[in-house]
Design an enzyme around this catalytic site. Structure first.
Site, mmCIF file in Angstrom:
data_model
loop_
_atom_site.group_PDB
_atom_site.id
_atom_site.type_symbol
_atom_site.label_atom_id
_atom_site.label_comp_id
_atom_site.label_asym_id
_atom_site.label_seq_id
_atom_site.Cartn_x
_atom_site.Cartn_y
_atom_site.Cartn_z
ATOM 1 N N ASP A 201 1.371 -1.419 0.505
ATOM 2 C CA ASP A 201 0.115 -0.053 0.138
ATOM 3 C C ASP A 201 0.501 1.008 -0.306
ATOM 4 O O ASP A 201 0.877 2.323 0.666
ATOM 5 C CB ASP A 201 -0.479 -0.312 1.298
ATOM 6 C CG ASP A 201 -2.290 0.524 1.134
ATOM 7 O OD1 ASP A 201 -2.528 1.556 0.038
ATOM 8 O OD2 ASP A 201 -2.994 1.644 2.138
ATOM 9 N N ASP A 217 3.630 1.524 8.157
ATOM 10 C CA ASP A 217 2.183 0.611 7.758
ATOM 11 C C ASP A 217 2.113 -0.411 6.875
ATOM 12 O O ASP A 217 1.321 -0.410 5.507
ATOM 13 C CB ASP A 217 0.888 2.045 7.622
ATOM 14 C CG ASP A 217 -0.444 1.269 7.175
ATOM 15 O OD1 ASP A 217 -0.292 -0.192 8.383
ATOM 16 O OD2 ASP A 217 -1.614 1.690 6.934
#
Length: 328
Positions: A201, A217
């Site tokens: 991501d 993340d």
């Protein structure tokens, strides 16, 4: 437990502080919620004025083995001098548990927002992505999934079919546009790419800048093609995207080889992200945080716009992919 129906309503501040206290951390400040809908993430300061971030995972989204693989990947990256936010270990464990929740504690790392239109920063990100992927190529994830059509297209299509919140006046047109888009992606998709462990991501919001990039993340880490971690950094018109991509690839190839044939996967991957994101919103609608933060999801205008977006993306899939200048 069904993660589609799960909410975090039992995760009270006292529960969070008790979980931290079990690891020897006494919270001296308030718990500041950070922007995360999928999980629950809080920043805080302890009695020694050290700053941390604690992340409580949404139950049933990832298995314990899958989360541990994410953590192991982050720790490998740190060992290989790739700047990522990695979890801290307590008694040798990075994945902790309290009252049915799994959670992890990270050092709080500040930084400015990555400037997606800054070519110098883009070059540095490309170089570190080459290093990140060099580590990612050492072995694949065993428990975490591969990027593929089933998870990103066909399962979401069934979610759309079953969704009661799509207005009846828009549903038929939306499903038709979805089916046309799925057919176009299926025609363009290829699986002959080299698979490696990815950030998964990697967009500008998941990169901080502190005299260099810091990747945060890894919750969406998966196996897949290298281009997945590059294409979301591109912005602007085609000429600007070409310049950005060439900058990233040139820096990337100082560290790792890059298969430019994967550039043809950019628009299929974009389509898959569009479809998957909408299905994710629908799946999470039972969590009160979603109706509160995405109130437009039940509106006819929203679904009319999504139908138009899918139609436009289908047209793009039938156009030639982004081309690099001849020296590539």
């Amino acid at each position: 437990m069904n993660d589609n129906a799960f909410t975090f309503q039992t995760l009270h501040p006292e529960t969070i502080m008790d979980a931290l206290f079990e690891q020897g951390i006494r919270v001296d400040s308030g718990l500041t919620p950070l922007n995360s809908y999928e999980n629950r993430v809080y920043q805080f300061q302890d009695e020694d004025r050290r700053r941390f971030v604690v992340k409580f995972y949404r139950p049933e989204r990832w298995s314990v083995d899958q989360i541990r693989e994410e953590h192991q990947f982050a720790l490998e990256l740190v060992k290989d001098e790739v700047p990522v936010a990695a979890p801290l270990a307590f008694n040798g464990q990075t994945l902790l548990a309290h009252q049915g929740y799994h959670y992890a504690i990270f050092p709080s790392v500040g930084g400015r927002q990555f400037e997606a239109d800054n070519i110098d920063q883009m070059e540095a990100v490309g170089r570190y992505l080459g290093r990140l992927h060099q580590t990612g190529r050492k072995r694949p994830f065993t428990f975490r999934p591969d990027i593929g059509l089933a998870e990103y297209l066909f399962e979401p299509r069934q979610v759309f079919e079953d969704a009661a919140l799509i207005p009846s006046g828009q549903k038929a047109a939306f499903l038709k546009a979805t089916d046309t888009l799925l057919s176009a992606v299926t025609e363009c998709w290829r699986t002959d790419f080299a698979t490696l462990r990815l950030h998964g991501d990697c967009h500008a919001g998941n990169i901080l800048w502190r005299d260099g990039p810091l990747f945060v993340d890894l919750d969406d880490a998966r196996n897949g093609p290298a281009i997945q971690d590059l294409w979301m950094l591109l912005n602007g018109d085609k000429a600007e995207q070409r310049m950005q991509l060439e900058t990233i690839i040139e820096a990337y190839e100082e560290i790792s080889e890059f298969d430019t044939a994967e550039i043809g996967l950019i628009e299929p991957l974009r389509a898959m992200r569009l479809v998957y994101y909408l299905a994710w919103l629908i799946r999470r609608w039972g969590d009160p945080a979603f109706p509160k933060n995405f109130p437009w999801l039940t509106g006819e205008d929203y679904w009319q716009r999504q139908t138009t977006t899918f139609i436009e993306q289908t047209k793009i899939l039938h156009e030639p992919p982004l081309q690099l200048t001849p020296m590539y």
